[in-house]
Design an enzyme around this catalytic site. Structure first.
Site, PDB file in Angstrom:
ATOM      1  N   ASP A  13     -74.849  92.717 -13.690  1.00  0.00           N
ATOM      2  CA  ASP A  13     -74.817  93.156 -15.108  1.00  0.00           C
ATOM      3  C   ASP A  13     -74.316  92.027 -16.060  1.00  0.00           C
ATOM      4  OD1 ASP A  13     -74.390  95.953 -14.428  1.00  0.00           O
ATOM      5  OD2 ASP A  13     -72.461  95.626 -13.720  1.00  0.00           O
ATOM      6  N   LYS A  16     -79.299  91.093 -18.080  1.00  0.00           N
ATOM      7  CA  LYS A  16     -80.739  90.837 -17.683  1.00  0.00           C
ATOM      8  C   LYS A  16     -81.571  91.498 -18.772  1.00  0.00           C
ATOM      9  CE  LYS A  16     -79.895  91.858 -13.406  1.00  0.00           C
ATOM     10  NZ  LYS A  16     -78.448  92.006 -13.514  1.00  0.00           N
ATOM     11  N   LYS A  18     -81.325  92.741 -21.559  1.00  0.00           N
ATOM     12  CA  LYS A  18     -81.243  92.475 -23.102  1.00  0.00           C
ATOM     13  C   LYS A  18     -82.301  91.046 -23.004  1.00  0.00           C
ATOM     14  CE  LYS A  18     -79.536  89.466 -26.297  1.00  0.00           C
ATOM     15  NZ  LYS A  18     -78.513  89.219 -27.628  1.00  0.00           N
ATOM     16  N   HIS A  41     -79.831  98.508 -16.723  1.00  0.00           N
ATOM     17  CA  HIS A  41     -80.243  97.511 -17.578  1.00  0.00           C
ATOM     18  C   HIS A  41     -80.220  97.820 -19.022  1.00  0.00           C
ATOM     19  CE1 HIS A  41     -82.402  94.881 -14.278  1.00  0.00           C
ATOM     20  NE2 HIS A  41     -81.128  95.299 -14.020  1.00  0.00           N
ATOM     21  N   GLN A 220     -79.425  93.347 -10.026  1.00  0.00           N
ATOM     22  CA  GLN A 220     -78.537  92.913  -9.428  1.00  0.00           C
ATOM     23  C   GLN A 220     -78.107  91.497  -9.613  1.00  0.00           C
ATOM     24  OE1 GLN A 220     -80.432  95.194  -7.044  1.00  0.00           O
ATOM     25  NE2 GLN A 220     -79.351  96.558  -8.225  1.00  0.00           N
ATOM     26  N   GLY A 298     -70.363 103.977 -14.735  1.00  0.00           N
ATOM     27  CA  GLY A 298     -69.213 104.320 -15.657  1.00  0.00           C
ATOM     28  C   GLY A 298     -67.946 103.647 -15.064  1.00  0.00           C
ATOM     29  N   ARG A 299     -68.158 103.139 -13.877  1.00  0.00           N
ATOM     30  CA  ARG A 299     -66.919 102.441 -13.358  1.00  0.00           C
ATOM     31  C   ARG A 299     -66.449 101.139 -14.092  1.00  0.00           C
ATOM     32  NH1 ARG A 299     -68.510 101.222  -7.179  1.00  0.00           N
ATOM     33  NH2 ARG A 299     -70.747 100.765  -8.139  1.00  0.00           N
ATOM     34  N   LYS A 327     -73.004  87.032 -23.528  1.00  0.00           N
ATOM     35  CA  LYS A 327     -71.502  87.471 -23.747  1.00  0.00           C
ATOM     36  C   LYS A 327     -70.492  86.675 -24.046  1.00  0.00           C
ATOM     37  CE  LYS A 327     -70.887  91.827 -22.266  1.00  0.00           C
ATOM     38  NZ  LYS A 327     -70.743  93.103 -21.550  1.00  0.00           N
ATOM     39  N   ASP A 329     -69.427  85.926 -27.055  1.00  0.00           N
ATOM     40  CA  ASP A 329     -68.911  86.500 -28.429  1.00  0.00           C
ATOM     41  C   ASP A 329     -67.549  86.972 -27.555  1.00  0.00           C
ATOM     42  OD1 ASP A 329     -71.002  88.258 -27.351  1.00  0.00           O
ATOM     43  OD2 ASP A 329     -69.810  89.935 -28.347  1.00  0.00           O
ATOM     44  N   SER A 408     -76.310  84.192 -25.843  1.00  0.00           N
ATOM     45  CA  SER A 408     -76.289  85.704 -26.357  1.00  0.00           C
ATOM     46  C   SER A 408     -74.866  85.840 -26.800  1.00  0.00           C
ATOM     47  CB  SER A 408     -76.456  86.723 -25.363  1.00  0.00           C
ATOM     48  OG  SER A 408     -76.380  87.749 -25.801  1.00  0.00           O
ATOM     49  N   VAL A 409     -75.150  86.069 -28.345  1.00  0.00           N
ATOM     50  CA  VAL A 409     -73.588  86.649 -28.776  1.00  0.00           C
ATOM     51  C   VAL A 409     -73.403  87.999 -29.271  1.00  0.00           C
ATOM     52  CG1 VAL A 409     -73.423  84.351 -29.435  1.00  0.00           C
ATOM     53  CG2 VAL A 409     -74.649  85.877 -31.242  1.00  0.00           C
ATOM     54  N   GLY A 410     -74.129  88.863 -28.599  1.00  0.00           N
ATOM     55  CA  GLY A 410     -74.088  90.383 -28.894  1.00  0.00           C
ATOM     56  C   GLY A 410     -74.956  90.988 -28.238  1.00  0.00           C
TER      57      GLY A 410
HETATM   58  P1  GDP Z   1     -77.923  93.769 -16.690  1.00  0.00           P
HETATM   59  O1  GDP Z   1     -77.745  94.954 -15.734  1.00  0.00           O
HETATM   60  O2  GDP Z   1     -77.748  92.234 -16.295  1.00  0.00           O
HETATM   61  O3  GDP Z   1     -79.057  94.202 -17.798  1.00  0.00           O
HETATM   62  O4  GDP Z   1     -76.553  94.059 -17.720  1.00  0.00           O
HETATM   63  P2  GDP Z   1     -75.804  95.447 -18.053  1.00  0.00           P
HETATM   64  O5  GDP Z   1     -76.892  96.067 -19.164  1.00  0.00           O
HETATM   65  O6  GDP Z   1     -75.598  96.206 -17.103  1.00  0.00           O
HETATM   66  O7  GDP Z   1     -74.673  95.011 -18.868  1.00  0.00           O
HETATM   67  C1  GDP Z   1     -74.573  94.059 -19.830  1.00  0.00           C
HETATM   68  C2  GDP Z   1     -73.833  94.883 -21.159  1.00  0.00           C
HETATM   69  O8  GDP Z   1     -73.620  93.791 -22.076  1.00  0.00           O
HETATM   70  C3  GDP Z   1     -74.675  95.883 -21.544  1.00  0.00           C
HETATM   71  O9  GDP Z   1     -73.798  96.929 -22.167  1.00  0.00           O
HETATM   72  C4  GDP Z   1     -75.108  95.039 -22.787  1.00  0.00           C
HETATM   73  O10 GDP Z   1     -75.603  95.731 -23.861  1.00  0.00           O
HETATM   74  C5  GDP Z   1     -74.121  93.934 -23.240  1.00  0.00           C
HETATM   75  N1  GDP Z   1     -74.621  92.936 -23.766  1.00  0.00           N
HETATM   76  C6  GDP Z   1     -75.522  92.186 -23.444  1.00  0.00           C
HETATM   77  N2  GDP Z   1     -75.513  90.895 -24.052  1.00  0.00           N
HETATM   78  C7  GDP Z   1     -74.571  90.694 -24.663  1.00  0.00           C
HETATM   79  C8  GDP Z   1     -73.638  89.488 -25.351  1.00  0.00           C
HETATM   80  O11 GDP Z   1     -74.061  88.733 -25.596  1.00  0.00           O
HETATM   81  N3  GDP Z   1     -72.584  90.103 -26.055  1.00  0.00           N
HETATM   82  C9  GDP Z   1     -72.108  91.520 -25.730  1.00  0.00           C
HETATM   83  N4  GDP Z   1     -71.005  91.522 -26.471  1.00  0.00           N
HETATM   84  N5  GDP Z   1     -72.625  92.244 -25.238  1.00  0.00           N
HETATM   85  C10 GDP Z   1     -73.801  92.015 -24.492  1.00  0.00           C
HETATM   86  P1  IMO Z   2     -77.620  95.468 -12.307  1.00  0.00           P
HETATM   87  O1  IMO Z   2     -79.157  95.298 -11.971  1.00  0.00           O
HETATM   88  C1  IMO Z   2     -73.657  95.397 -10.631  1.00  0.00           C
HETATM   89  C2  IMO Z   2     -73.207  96.729  -6.731  1.00  0.00           C
HETATM   90  C3  IMO Z   2     -72.479  97.733  -6.186  1.00  0.00           C
HETATM   91  C4  IMO Z   2     -71.870  97.665  -4.929  1.00  0.00           C
HETATM   92  C5  IMO Z   2     -72.890  96.822  -4.329  1.00  0.00           C
HETATM   93  C6  IMO Z   2     -73.869  97.595  -3.386  1.00  0.00           C
HETATM   94  O2  IMO Z   2     -77.492  96.218 -13.282  1.00  0.00           O
HETATM   95  O3  IMO Z   2     -77.119  94.193 -12.446  1.00  0.00           O
HETATM   96  P2  IMO Z   2     -75.842  99.397  -3.823  1.00  0.00           P
HETATM   97  O4  IMO Z   2     -75.768 100.749  -4.529  1.00  0.00           O
HETATM   98  O5  IMO Z   2     -76.921  98.527  -4.002  1.00  0.00           O
HETATM   99  O6  IMO Z   2     -75.595  99.687  -2.175  1.00  0.00           O
HETATM  100  O7  IMO Z   2     -74.108  98.876  -4.021  1.00  0.00           O
HETATM  101  O8  IMO Z   2     -73.669  96.248  -5.290  1.00  0.00           O
HETATM  102  N1  IMO Z   2     -74.379  96.810  -7.508  1.00  0.00           N
HETATM  103  C7  IMO Z   2     -74.527  96.335  -8.816  1.00  0.00           C
HETATM  104  N2  IMO Z   2     -73.516  95.803  -9.488  1.00  0.00           N
HETATM  105  N3  IMO Z   2     -74.836  95.564 -11.300  1.00  0.00           N
HETATM  106  C8  IMO Z   2     -75.792  96.127 -10.522  1.00  0.00           C
HETATM  107  O9  IMO Z   2     -77.277  96.065 -10.863  1.00  0.00           O
HETATM  108  C9  IMO Z   2     -75.485  96.655  -9.174  1.00  0.00           C
HETATM  109  N4  IMO Z   2     -76.222  97.331  -8.199  1.00  0.00           N
HETATM  110  C10 IMO Z   2     -75.575  97.451  -7.081  1.00  0.00           C
HETATM  111  O10 IMO Z   2     -71.599  98.187  -7.212  1.00  0.00           O
HETATM  112  O11 IMO Z   2     -70.822  96.634  -5.157  1.00  0.00           O
HETATM  113 MG    MG Z   3     -76.266  96.404 -14.975  1.00  0.00          MG
END
Ligand code: GDP
Ligand code: IMO
Ligand code: MG
Length: 419
Positions: A13, A16, A18, A41, A220, A298-299, A327, A329, A408-410
């Site tokens: 999270d 990636k 973005k 993502h 991940q 949603g956790r 992030k 910002d 990245s700032v948003g």
């Molecule tokens: P990923 O799994 O690595 O693609 O990341 P996620 O999408 O799960 O989580 C990143 C969250 O941060 C998402 O809700 C994005 O919209 C948000 N986000 C990404 N870059 C930024 C940033 O620079 N600033 C803020 N405030 N939010 C960001």
């Molecule tokens: P992105 O690509 C954050 C975490 C789960 C759990 C562990 C194992 O969005 O960054 P799994 O379902 O793979 O057996 O879960 O890994 N996990 C993630 N945490 N971002 C993810 O993907 C994740 N994919 C799995 O929360 O702790």
């Molecule tokens: Mg993610």
């Protein structure tokens, strides 16, 4: 031509999605190399927001081909739902998406085994997303798995039934009541058969031979890697750069830039070590401001300060060439911002991480920085950013020996400062 890689350096999270969407216009193809619908993502542009689980994050850029690689595990129902949502946004998915025949399928019974296994673990549960990831990869390495290419075989139904029955036998070992819901799954695989199923290792290598640029998208993060993460609290695939080689069929010598993505702080969902975790109002403020709630489940995400020993470890195992900080910002309104610079274990100071982070008593040595207390998303150029912010960045660059390509700032595509 060499392929570039985007991957997460923390516990997932990092942002990636973005960044892949942001970088895509420079590339001919975006190729996802591992994981499955455990990933979420998020992309934001033109007042739209979408979360992708299986489809690569380059799908919204018109002239880019998107590949779901052999290292990915696919849940047909989730993939088809995702494709429907993307098509509803006006994208011609059929022409822009190809799927490796070697990618493995997640069966409905894989999800049941995932849930049964987690429940049986009680307190020691991994915190899995319950998408069937681990059982699907177990069948892959156990040489029992079903692959996308098998959908084209007239023996498919027979093989599906055999694997399902093997799973039913496994489920007998758990105290777990279930019903197998497979009708939607069986419908979804019929639709998958109409998509472009390819020998992706040839697609990729031929493209590189023709000097076409490829961006590999990881899921991940490195600290969830099955070898180098905080085992056993990890996912079941190789999330590190080497995973791009095995997950796509790219030789190591054909890897170019490795973009390491990290948040200006840390988050984690699920169980396992998190040395800099905050359990106070500061952590709560990070979660609130950063909207740190899982994109897939949603956790609420656990939050804490940036962890330099862990970040340097990830940079090392991935061979990161450039860093991208996300992030930033979210920290705009903090008086003091901390970075963990070392761990103290049994009175000794380390800049490396221990073998078993989950069961080691780690005291953190922090360096404190003055907060910038400025809305940095108002800035378009790095030069004009406040000195306090630059001090934070300079410190990270010096400590890691890597430069920051972007900040990245948003969440929006536009909210990105290139250095
Ligand atoms: P990923 O799994 O690595 O693609 O990341 P996620 O999408 O799960 O989580 C990143 C969250 O941060 C998402 O809700 C994005 O919209 C948000 N986000 C990404 N870059 C930024 C940033 O620079 N600033 C803020 N405030 N939010 C960001
Ligand atoms: P992105 O690509 C954050 C975490 C789960 C759990 C562990 C194992 O969005 O960054 P799994 O379902 O793979 O057996 O879960 O890994 N996990 C993630 N945490 N971002 C993810 O993907 C994740 N994919 C799995 O929360 O702790
Ligand atoms: Mg993610």
């Amino acid at each position: 031509m060499k392929a570039d890689v985007v991957l997460g350096l923390q516990w997932g999270d990092e942002g990636k999605g973005k960044i892949v969407d942001f970088l895509t216009p420079d590339y001919y193809m975006v190729a996802r190399f591992q994981g499955g619908p455990n990933a979420g993502h998020s992309l934001e542009f033109n007042d739209k927001k979408i979360v992708l689980h299986t489809v690569p994050s380059g799908i919204f850029r018109e002239n880019t081909l998107n590949l779901i690689g052999n290292g990915v595990v696919i849940d047909p129902v989730i993939l088809m739902d995702e494709i429907n949502a993307i098509e509803a946004m006006g994208v011609n998915v059929k022409s822009n998406l190809i799927i490796s025949k070697r990618a493995h399928l997640i069966l409905p019974t894989h999800k049941l085994i995932d849930t049964a296994s987690e429940l049986s673990k009680g307190e020691t549960k991994i915190g899995s997303t319950l998408k069937g990831i681990c059982p699907a990869y177990m069948d892959k390495t156990g040489r029992n798995g079903l692959r996308i290419g098998d959908l084209l075989s007239d023996k498919f139904q027979e093989r599906y039934n055999a694997l399902k029955n093997a799973h039913i036998n496994i489920l007998k070992h758990f105290d777990f009541k279930y019903t197998i819901e497979e009708s939607e799954w069986l419908q979804a695989i019929e639709r998958i058969k109409t998509l472009r199923l390819v020998d992706s290792e040839y697609e990729i290598n031929n493209s590189l031979d023709l000097h076409k640029r490829i961006l590999c998208e990881g899921a991940q993060g490195s600290l969830l890697d099955v070898d180098f993460g905080t085992y056993p609290y990890v996912t079941s695939s190789s999330t590190i750069c080497a995973g791009a080689c095995t997950g796509l069929g790219i030789a190591p010598c054909r890897i170019g830039e490795v973009f390491g993505i990290f948040k200006a702080y840390c988050t984690r969902v699920g169980s396992g070590a998190f040395p800099t975790e905050l359990h106070d109002e500061t952590g709560e403020k990070m979660r609130r401001t950063g909207r740190e709630f899982g994109a897939t489940t949603g956790r609420p995400r656990r939050t804490g300060w940036l962890d330099l020993p862990a970040l340097k470890y990830s940079i090392m195992v991935n061979g990161v060439t450039q860093l991208i900080m996300m992030k930033a910002d979210v920290l705009d309104d903090f008086d003091t911002i901390r970075i963990a610079v070392a761990y103290k274990i049994n009175g000794k100071v380390y800049e490396t991480i221990p073998y078993d982070m989950n069961h080691t008593d780690i005291e953190i040595i922090y360096k404190d920085f003055e907060g910038w207390k400025t809305k940095i998303s108002n800035f378009k150029s790095y030069k004009k950013l406040p000195t306090a912010f630059k001090n934070y960045v300079d410190f990270i660059e010096t400590a890691t020996g890597r430069s920051l390509k972007a900040i990245s700032v948003g969440p929006n595509r536009e909210e990105t400062i290139i250095r």
